[in-house]
Scaffold this active site. Structure first.
Site, PDB file in Angstrom:
ATOM      1  N   GLY A  71       0.888  -1.151  -0.094  1.00 55.04           N
ATOM      2  CA  GLY A  71      -0.165   0.106  -0.242  1.00 55.04           C
ATOM      3  C   GLY A  71       0.801   1.367  -0.248  1.00 55.04           C
ATOM      4  O   GLY A  71       0.523   2.212  -0.751  1.00 55.04           O
ATOM      5  N   CYS A 343       2.032   1.573  12.684  1.00 51.06           N
ATOM      6  CA  CYS A 343       3.474   2.530  12.262  1.00 51.06           C
ATOM      7  C   CYS A 343       3.725   3.633  13.182  1.00 51.06           C
ATOM      8  O   CYS A 343       5.056   3.828  13.412  1.00 51.06           O
ATOM      9  CB  CYS A 343       3.030   2.951  10.767  1.00 51.06           C
ATOM     10  SG  CYS A 343       2.352   1.745   9.504  1.00 51.06           S
TER      11      CYS A 343
HETATM   12  N1  PLP Z   1      -2.865   3.313   3.966  1.00 57.46           N
HETATM   13  C1  PLP Z   1      -3.532   2.856   4.974  1.00 57.46           C
HETATM   14  C2  PLP Z   1      -4.939   3.452   5.150  1.00 57.46           C
HETATM   15  C3  PLP Z   1      -3.089   1.846   5.913  1.00 57.46           C
HETATM   16  O1  PLP Z   1      -3.646   1.569   6.871  1.00 57.46           O
HETATM   17  C4  PLP Z   1      -1.822   1.571   5.432  1.00 57.46           C
HETATM   18  C5  PLP Z   1      -1.159   0.533   6.388  1.00 57.46           C
HETATM   19  O2  PLP Z   1      -1.524   0.552   7.737  1.00 57.46           O
HETATM   20  C6  PLP Z   1      -0.966   1.761   4.395  1.00 57.46           C
HETATM   21  C7  PLP Z   1      -1.444   2.907   3.602  1.00 57.46           C
HETATM   22  C8  PLP Z   1       0.434   0.993   3.986  1.00 57.46           C
HETATM   23  O3  PLP Z   1       0.099  -0.035   3.478  1.00 57.46           O
HETATM   24  P1  PLP Z   1       1.248  -1.018   3.514  1.00 57.46           P
HETATM   25  O4  PLP Z   1       1.476  -1.583   4.853  1.00 57.46           O
HETATM   26  O5  PLP Z   1       0.879  -2.293   2.529  1.00 57.46           O
HETATM   27  O6  PLP Z   1       2.609  -0.420   3.054  1.00 57.46           O
END
Ligand code: PLP
Length: 400
Positions: A71, A343
């Protein structure tokens, strides 16, 4: 002791069907999908099938799917790829605009490119007047121009769903040259993304949020009939894979597993949403009725109206405690949860999402995110109802 996993917004368990797809492919389909021989073609066929399945799940055409490594990459590619291309092709310093509650994967590139961050209401929805004002200022005479507006479908901390249709409408009238991107990473399990994001030009998803493996995702880049095609400046330059949009040999087995997980997720959604919403309601009501001094985010004060949120999220802020201590006590009871987005946890700053919604620091420091998933059970909910109020009272009694 069974573990009560209530952190599905951070990541989900891999679905058995995804695992069963992925592991054998690692052994059998290791040909490079860009190659010329039979084994390469076999691997490429796996990608073609996965592309079709992802397109069906997301309401897109197969050629519109760009596979990414998750993502974060999909979000970065949408923002930076569009901004860089627009700036290079028009010579204008066009900016991106996003909401103040975006994930950092959108927020940080928007800020990096000098874009605008638009306020949200206390309920966590984009303030449409503020968005209109930003569009007018940037897209109007003398403005830099707007390259892209990025607003997520559903928030990863609170579950609040954004009024994407109205946002698209506003952008089309006030800044028709701008593209609309939506981060649907948290949405696929709980919202009909194909319908809700039908008008968005770009859309990001991430496999590990819906029962696929980590490090795999997709960006939908729409071929807009009758309009110029959307051109992205690739972030990863290299072999020209993914129609020149993302260089790098594709993760064939991971992508196939993502497609299986997406297909299952979409097929199960009509039954999963009411089942999980009922569990979530019981969880939130159960905790709220057993402890005072708690605010449930995205729910109008004094009500239990959770219609503005996705079915899986129970996000609470407790007065007079700190989340870290609460998470520690919950883990002792085998309950896995988060303070805010995973995160951000570890950093002693309150969540930017809660700050944007106007929560004061004390309340924001006492936040707890319990996020349910496709395999959450009554026993998980009972365990959390048993533990959370007791842990909060214990922390309050000892003054932390
Ligand atoms: N966007 C949203 C809304 C998310 O919740 C996350 C992950 O927590 C991401 C982007 C990032 O995705 P990825 O963990 O696959 O890099």
């Amino acid at each position: 002791m069974p573990v009560h996993y209530l952190d599905n917004a951070a990541t989900t368990p891999v679905r058995p069907a995804a695992l069963e797809t992925m592991v054998p492919l690692l052994a059998t389909h290791y040909g490079n999908p860009s190659g010329a021989h039979r084994m390469a073609r076999d691997a490429n066929r796996v990608l073609d099938d996965a592309r079709e399945a992802m397109a069906a799940a997301l309401g897109a055409a197969p050629g519109e799917i760009v596979f990414t490594a998750g993502g974060t990459e999909a979000d970065n590619l949408a923002v930076t790829g569009v901004v860089n291309h627009v700036r290079a092709s028009t010579g204008r310093p066009a900016v991106p605009i996003c909401s103040a509650v975006e994930h950092h994967a959108v927020l940080d590139p928007v800020v990096h490119h000098g874009g605008d961050v638009v306020a949200v209401t206390g309920a966590g929805a984009v303030d449409l007047d503020e968005l209109a004002a930003a569009l007018e200022r940037r897209a109007g005479p003398g403005g830099d121009g707007v390259a892209l507006v990025s607003v997520m479908l559903a928030n990863n901390e609170t579950g609040v769903i954004q009024p994407l249709d109205r946002i698209v409408e506003l952008v089309r009238t006030s800044a028709p040259e701008a593209l609309v991107h939506t981060d649907a990473v948290q949405a696929l399990c709980w919202i009909d993304v194909a319908e809700a994001a039908a008008e968005a030009d770009l859309l990001s998803v991430s496999a590990h949020k819906f029962g696929g493996p980590k490090g795999v995702g997709a960006l939908v880049v729409r071929d807009r009939p009758g309009l110029a095609s959307i051109v992205l400046d690739p972030l990863l330059k290299g072999g020209g894979q993914e129609r020149e949009r993302r260089g790098g040999t594709q993760n064939v087995a991971g992508i196939a597993a993502m497609a299986v997980a997406a297909t299952e997720t979409v097929a199960e959604r009509p039954t999963a949403v009411p089942r999980v919403a009922a569990l979530r309601d019981r969880l939130a009501d159960g905790i709220r009725s057993r402890v005072d001094g708690v605010v449930e985010t995205g729910v109008p004060a004094g009500t239990d109206d959770r219609s503005a949120k996705t079915a899986n999220l129970c996000h609470l802020c407790f007065e007079g405690i700190e989340s870290e201590a609460l998470l520690f006590l919950l883990e002792k009871d085998d309950i896995m949860a988060s303070a805010a987005s995973s995160c951000a946890s570890g950093a002693m700053e309150p969540s930017h999402v809660l700050a944007a919604m106007g929560f004061d620091r004390d309340l924001a420091f006492g936040s707890l995110r319990l996020s349910l998933g496709y395999d959450t059970t009554d026993a998980d909910v009972d365990a959390a109802i048993g533990s959370v109020p007791a842990a909060v009272e214990r922390l309050r009694a000892r003054g932390s």
